[in-house]
Design an enzyme around this catalytic site. Structure first.
Site, PDB file in Angstrom:
ATOM      1  N   ASP A 151       0.800  -1.228   0.000  1.00 32.29           N
ATOM      2  CA  ASP A 151       0.000   0.000   0.000  1.00 32.29           C
ATOM      3  C   ASP A 151       0.835   1.282   0.000  1.00 32.29           C
ATOM      4  O   ASP A 151       0.298   2.362  -0.186  1.00 32.29           O
ATOM      5  CB  ASP A 151      -0.966   0.016   1.185  1.00 32.29           C
ATOM      6  CG  ASP A 151      -0.255   0.119   2.532  1.00 32.29           C
ATOM      7  OD1 ASP A 151       0.984  -0.018   2.570  1.00 32.29           O
ATOM      8  OD2 ASP A 151      -0.937   0.306   3.555  1.00 32.29           O
ATOM      9  N   TYR A 163      10.910   4.902   1.354  1.00 31.16           N
ATOM     10  CA  TYR A 163      11.769   3.986   2.119  1.00 31.16           C
ATOM     11  C   TYR A 163      13.234   4.062   1.699  1.00 31.16           C
ATOM     12  O   TYR A 163      14.106   3.603   2.441  1.00 31.16           O
ATOM     13  CB  TYR A 163      11.273   2.549   1.987  1.00 31.16           C
ATOM     14  CG  TYR A 163      10.086   2.241   2.856  1.00 31.16           C
ATOM     15  CD1 TYR A 163      10.236   1.742   4.144  1.00 31.16           C
ATOM     16  CD2 TYR A 163       8.787   2.466   2.402  1.00 31.16           C
ATOM     17  CE1 TYR A 163       9.143   1.462   4.952  1.00 31.16           C
ATOM     18  CE2 TYR A 163       7.686   2.198   3.207  1.00 31.16           C
ATOM     19  CZ  TYR A 163       7.874   1.695   4.472  1.00 31.16           C
ATOM     20  OH  TYR A 163       6.796   1.430   5.276  1.00 31.16           O
TER      21      TYR A 163
END
Length: 441
Positions: free
Chosen positions: A170, A264
């Site tokens: 997601d 990330y």
């Protein structure tokens, strides 16, 4: 019209009520006959299920509902498994984050040593769920969004190569919502994207509106100034650590200003910064336990006590609507364009074919058809090869029960500064994960 039966694996998760509300909000798109909750923690599931039973009775009493810890009951006569399990729960996540920090290394749920530790716990549990599905409902599809998705996807590719599994994340969805907000669009669904990478490790290379107009320059400019921080606070994760993550995307993007990055990547590009700005005593796991965990379980208990969800603060997880889109694509052959984690097989032409990559796919009744993204630049290719090797070594370590390969995986991670530090972290993680990891040799 056929109505579908769904098992939610991870019935005791704090994300489950939001998933149920989202499914109820989309019944005209995906009609449901029954929902089953399955969890190995009966008590935890009991609270979430108790509240969800009341929600279902009030909103859609025709939907049959079951909560169980029995695999035969959970997985018989179903069409989809929606799996979002957390092996070891938040107590182990806290160790994943704090043990590396003790050694001066980034402590993060899915990246570096923490992600490797979590992966070693998750592989067996996810494979067990896949096996339950194939035993009791061999025609069903397994929609996996359990973390760490990259390692889990590689494990299912290697160890269950013929299973009907779709691996999805997601995070790109959430970032695309922020992009849309940043340039004044109502929804990410107004955009069509090109993207390549590994899970939690990728780049957007093209973004267009439905008329084909190029939106990437506008979005790149916003990210170069503000990261993914937007004026619309409702789209942000509430905790301060998330806003820092969205802001840090500006520094990540500076390495390749032609693209926009997955958030990330900050852990791999700026690990020293991350460690310096981390509190080894209070990590993200503590934030979640004190925030989301307390809130969701508190709301569920309130619903059970009141016998109604009328005044509940529980809300639909909007960005989870991709799960309905994915199930619909399989059920109705909609040919939806979605980012999935799939075996490369030439989607990235200059990259190893068996690596699980995250790319746009057209999804229909036979599963995903990856869209070719062509050749990728040397910078991204080098980074991805290193990270893909880490993920493959972790799966081999789990499969072969090899501490040697796990040490190699930790040493190869960009986040870990040396083989000695890798060895020290491994010893601590191995001790902490007794009973969760295979017995390593």
């Amino acid at each position: 019209m056929k109505k579908f039966s769904i098992t939610i694996a991870g019935g005791g998760s704090t994300f489950t009520p939001g998933i149920v509300l989202m499914l109820l909000d989309n019944l005209e798109k995906l009609p449901i006959d029954q929902i089953k909750f399955f969890d190995n923690d009966k008590e935890r599931q009991k609270t979430i299920a108790g509240a969800c039973r009341i929600i279902l009775n009030e909103k859609a009493p025709e939907i049959r509902f079951t909560e169980t810890t029995d695999p035969a009951e959970a997985f018989t006569d179903i069409d989809f498994v929606m799996a979002h399990i957390r092996s070891g729960k938040y107590a182990m996540r806290e160790k994943d984050e704090k043990i590396p920090l003790k050694h001066g290394v980034v402590g993060q749920e899915t990246c570096g040593p923490g992600g490797i530790a979590y992966g070693m716990r998750s592989i067996g549990d996810v494979l067990e769920l896949v096996d339950f599905m194939e035993t009791y409902s061999p025609d069903a599809w397994f929609l996996n969004y359990s973390n760490p998705a990259a390692i889990v996807a590689e494990a299912t590719r290697k160890l269950r190569p013929n299973s009907k599994i779709l691996n999805i994340c997601d995070m790109p969805i959430g970032i695309e919502e922020l992009m849309a907000s940043a340039i004044g669009l109502e929804s990410r669904k107004e955009m069509e994207v090109d993207y390549y990478g590994l899970n939690h490790f990728g780049w957007w290379t093209g973004i267009r509106d439905k008329e084909g107009n190029d939106l990437l320059p506008q979005i790149r400019e916003h990210v170069s100034k503000f990261g993914y921080v937007t004026e619309d606070q409702s789209l942000q994760h509430a905790d301060a650590s998330w806003n820092n993550t969205f802001a840090k995307a500006k520094d990540v993007q500076a390495l390749d200003p032609e693209t926009v990055p997955n958030t990330y990547l900050k852990y791999y590009f700026y690990p020293d910064y991350e460690v310096a700005h981390s509190n080894p005593e209070v990590t993200r796991a503590n934030e979640v336990m004190e925030g989301r965990e307390t809130f969701v379980f508190g709301e569920c208990r309130k619903i059970i006590e009141n016998g109604t969800a009328a005044d509940s603060g529980l809300h639909i997880d909007e960005h989870a609507s991709y799960i309905v889109d994915l199930a619909r694509a399989i059920a109705y052959n909609t040919k939806e364009r979605m980012l999935l984690i799939v075996e490369n097989n030439g989607a990235i032409s200059n990259f190893e074919p068996t690596t699980m990559v995250e790319v746009p796919c057209i999804v229909g009744s036979n599963g995903p058809e990856p869209l070719v993204q062509g050749e990728i630049p040397r910078f991204q290719k080098g980074l991805m090869e290193q990270q893909a090797a880490v993920e493959k070594l972790v799966v081999e370590a789990w499969d072969e029960k090899s501490s040697q390969k796990l040490w190699q995986a930790l040493t190869l991670s960009r986040i870990v500064p040396s083989a000695q530090v890798a060895k020290d972290i491994l010893e601590d993680l191995q001790e902490a994960n007794k009973g969760y990891w295979p017995e390593l040799r």
